[in-house]
Design a protein around this motif. Structure first.
Motif, short mmCIF file in Angstrom:
data_model
loop_
_atom_site.label_atom_id
_atom_site.label_comp_id
_atom_site.label_asym_id
_atom_site.label_seq_id
_atom_site.Cartn_x
_atom_site.Cartn_y
_atom_site.Cartn_z
N SER A 45 11.46 65.03 53.74
CA SER A 45 12.70 65.76 53.45
C SER A 45 13.21 65.57 52.03
O SER A 45 14.27 66.07 51.69
CB SER A 45 13.79 65.34 54.44
OG SER A 45 14.04 63.97 54.30
N THR A 46 12.46 64.85 51.20
CA THR A 46 12.88 64.75 49.80
C THR A 46 11.80 65.37 48.93
O THR A 46 10.65 65.51 49.34
CB THR A 46 13.09 63.30 49.36
OG1 THR A 46 11.86 62.61 49.44
CG2 THR A 46 14.12 62.61 50.24
N TYR A 47 12.18 65.75 47.71
CA TYR A 47 11.24 66.44 46.84
C TYR A 47 11.13 65.74 45.49
O TYR A 47 10.04 65.52 44.99
CB TYR A 47 11.69 67.89 46.66
CG TYR A 47 10.65 68.78 46.06
CD1 TYR A 47 9.45 69.00 46.72
CD2 TYR A 47 10.85 69.40 44.84
CE1 TYR A 47 8.47 69.82 46.17
CE2 TYR A 47 9.88 70.22 44.29
CZ TYR A 47 8.70 70.43 44.95
OH TYR A 47 7.74 71.24 44.41
N LEU A 48 12.27 65.42 44.92
CA LEU A 48 12.30 64.84 43.59
C LEU A 48 12.24 63.31 43.67
O LEU A 48 12.48 62.72 44.72
CB LEU A 48 13.58 65.27 42.87
CG LEU A 48 13.75 66.78 42.71
CD1 LEU A 48 15.17 67.12 42.31
CD2 LEU A 48 12.76 67.32 41.68
N ARG A 49 11.96 62.70 42.51
CA ARG A 49 12.07 61.24 42.42
C ARG A 49 13.52 60.82 42.51
O ARG A 49 14.43 61.65 42.35
CB ARG A 49 11.47 60.76 41.09
CG ARG A 49 9.97 60.87 41.02
CD ARG A 49 9.44 60.57 39.63
NE ARG A 49 8.01 60.76 39.59
CZ ARG A 49 7.11 59.79 39.71
NH1 ARG A 49 7.50 58.53 39.83
NH2 ARG A 49 5.82 60.06 39.70
N ARG A 50 13.76 59.54 42.71
CA ARG A 50 15.12 59.02 42.74
C ARG A 50 15.34 58.10 41.54
O ARG A 50 14.56 57.15 41.35
CB ARG A 50 15.36 58.22 44.04
CG ARG A 50 15.37 59.10 45.29
CD ARG A 50 16.58 60.04 45.28
NE ARG A 50 16.67 60.86 46.49
CZ ARG A 50 16.12 62.05 46.64
NH1 ARG A 50 15.42 62.59 45.65
NH2 ARG A 50 16.29 62.74 47.76
N ALA A 214 17.15 65.57 37.64
CA ALA A 214 15.89 66.02 38.22
C ALA A 214 14.73 65.27 37.56
O ALA A 214 14.06 64.47 38.19
CB ALA A 214 15.72 67.53 38.09
N CYS A 215 14.53 65.50 36.23
CA CYS A 215 13.30 64.97 35.63
C CYS A 215 13.42 63.52 35.16
O CYS A 215 12.47 62.76 35.26
CB CYS A 215 12.85 65.87 34.47
SG CYS A 215 13.89 65.79 33.01
#
Lengths: 249, 305
Positions: A45-50, A214-215
């Motif tokens: 359920s997650t897409y990006l890094r944290r 995001a990045c």
């Protein structure tokens, strides 16, 4: 860079300390206040890094103190020991290490995390460091023993269960203490209130921002903060630590 | 040996079909710590406008299922700053440089292209008629065939090198827009830009983004983008550059099989900045395994029953 998680130490119900080592080679040099981008392994359920601030690091090991804030950070807090993590590091600019005199490090909640490494570093540089740590209640005061070992530590809790009852901004150490510089990390309203006190008392002050990212490398322009001198700048690249004189707070 | 080079026409020749997508790689430099930029087919640099833009207020980003919404709003320092300060730093990169051009009027697009003309290392402009995050211009040019054509006709007058047009998926029939820009003189089309979307913080009962709506990108959009690339590649004769939710080499191959001559990697750069170089290696290996000697063998190679 790939890391192996050596230990996951729960801190109360809502936090965990992740101790990890690089799978190969040694840790790159990191400065207090820098952060990392952690890939969430096997997450549906997650897409990006944290983005997570560095709690402490040396050439062998790194600590990340994580608050359960959603699916990604829950997955990190629940990692089995021995897990592998893909981490981009070190990112951003940390705290000013050239500060001297009486330095007060003010943290709120899990925002105290980067102040541990900062405090330890400043002590080795001969700086007189005091900590002022705030939380809702005693169980949200994290790593208190480690802070006490590093320097004089005062705490505030909103429910009065430990230390001064109220917010860090009510504490006499902040409102009346002899301070040459403040470094602050915590919830945005707290940092704004601390910044207001610093301004009114004419004390230099740095804060560590956590705008949605995001990045983490200055490419997407999602995490920008408006500055006096350069307009919108990336918190991930020019921060996360900013002197408040650059901010339009 | 597989020949990965691709010629998109009118001077845009790339050593391989993998580009970095505009708005996800800054000016390339931001990724230079992670990848050898010269290994890439090309880089489409951040959307550039005539005047500096501060972009939208924060928050500009929220993660969504298998993707993210952004509302950056074309923050950039304007074309003059690009020409004077950024171009000299990136001009020596050994990869095809493409400048993504945006504007709020036809004259804006023309003026930006005019300023870029003296920069001989810019192989192409990518006319952005598809940004969903600006009030004027942007996507409004890309949702109407005659307005899309008007921008291209005007830019074509002043820009003789390769002219790529970046299309928005937020239309009923994307092939109509693609045909219109082809007829107006475009050398290629790139698609898709982000899908207009929105997300609400239900506890706070507020939108996550300052602009309420934003552009959806990431793996979530890939099947729709692949479908659109397939449709457009059958509707036009000019090359199609495919993008939208590519996360790895396999995904890139999917776009090539659907009819794309090249691909762009965008949001995946945020998760793994090395996605593009890994994709190049994957495509080479894939083509070897499938006895495809050059790019003409893979573009549009999907078999139908």
């Amino acid at each position: 860079m790939d890391f192996k998680v050596r230990e996951v130490v729960p801190h109360g119900r809502n936090y965990a300390l992740l101790r990890m080592m690089p799978v190969k080679g040694e840790m790159p040099e990191v400065e207090p206040g820098q952060f990392v981008q952690v890939e969430i392994p096997n997450s549906k359920s997650t897409y990006l890094r944290r983005p997570i601030s560095i709690n402490w690091a040396d050439r062998r090991e790194m600590w990340l103190l994580v608050r359960r804030a959603g699916a990604g950070t829950n997955a990190l807090c629940d990692l089995p020991e021995g897990s592998r993590l893909s981490i981009i590091l070190p990112l951003g600019r940390g705290f000013d290490l050239s500060v001297r005199g009486n330095v007060l490090l003010v943290g709120g909640g899990v925002g105290t995390a980067p102040l541990l490494m900062l405090g330890k570093r400043l002590v080795t540089l001969g700086v007189d460091v005091k900590f002022l740590l705030g939380a809702r209640t005693t169980s949200d005061l994290l790593q208190l023993e480690l802070f006490k070992q590093t320097g004089e530590t005062r705490v505030t809790t909103e429910d009065g269960s430990m230390g001064h009852r109220g917010l860090v901004t009510d504490h006499p150490l902040l409102t009346d203490g002899e301070i040459d510089h403040i470094a602050c990390c915590g919830p945005l309203p707290m940092m704004k209130a601390v910044a207001a006190i610093a301004r009114s008392r004419g004390i230099s002050c740095e804060v560590s921002l956590e705008n949605m990212m995001a990045c983490g490398i200055g490419a997407c322009l999602c995490c920008v903060e408006d500055t006096v001198d350069a307009g919108n700048v990336c918190v991930c690249k020019e921060g996360p630590v900013f002197n408040i004189k650059r901010l339009k707070w | 040996m597989v020949d990965l080079s691709v010629d998109l026409g009118n001077g845009l020749r790339m050593k391989n079909p993998v580009m970095l997508a505009s708005g996800t790689c800054g000016y390339g430099e931001e990724l230079a710590d992670f990848i050898d930029l010269s290994s890439l087919g090309g880089i489409s640099v951040k959307g550039t406008t005539l005047h500096a833009r501060q972009g939208n207020a924060s928050p500009r980003m929220v993660e969504t299922p298998s993707g993210m919404l952004n509302a950056v709003g074309l923050q950039n320092k304007g074309v003059d700053y690009f020409v004077e300060n950024i171009y000299p730093r990136i001009a020596s990169l050994d990869t095809s440089l493409v400048v993504n051009v945006s504007g709020s009027s036809v004259d804006d697009y023309v003026a930006v292209c005019d300023r870029l003309r003296p920069l001989d290392r810019i192989a192409a402009v990518e006319i952005n008629i598809s940004c969903p995050n600006v009030k004027q211009g942007g996507m409004s040019f890309g949702t109407d065939p005659s307005m899309a054509a008007a921008v291209v006709v005007a830019a074509r007058q002043i820009w003789s090198r390769h002219l790529m047009v970046k299309l928005t998926p937020n239309v009923t029939d994307i092939t109509l827009i693609a045909r219109a820009v082809e007829e107006a003189g475009a050398d290629s089309v790139s698609l898709t830009n982000t899908f207009l979307g929105m997300a609400i913080d239900v506890e706070r009962q507020r939108p996550y983004l300052s602009t309420i709506t934003g552009g959806l990108s990431g793996a979530a959009i890939r099947p729709i983008a692949v479908r659109m690339v397939w449709q457009v590649s059958q509707a036009v004769r000019i090359p199609v550059v495919g993008l939208g939710g590519i996360t790895c080499g396999r995904d890139a191959v999917e776009f090539l099989l659907a009819g794309a001559s090249a691909v762009q990697i965008g949001t995946a750069n945020f998760i793994d900045p090395t996605t593009s170089v890994k994709a190049i290696a994957y495509i080479e290996d894939y083509m070897e395994r499938h006895n495809m000697a050059d790019m003409s063998a893979i573009t549009g190679a999907m078999k139908t029953p």
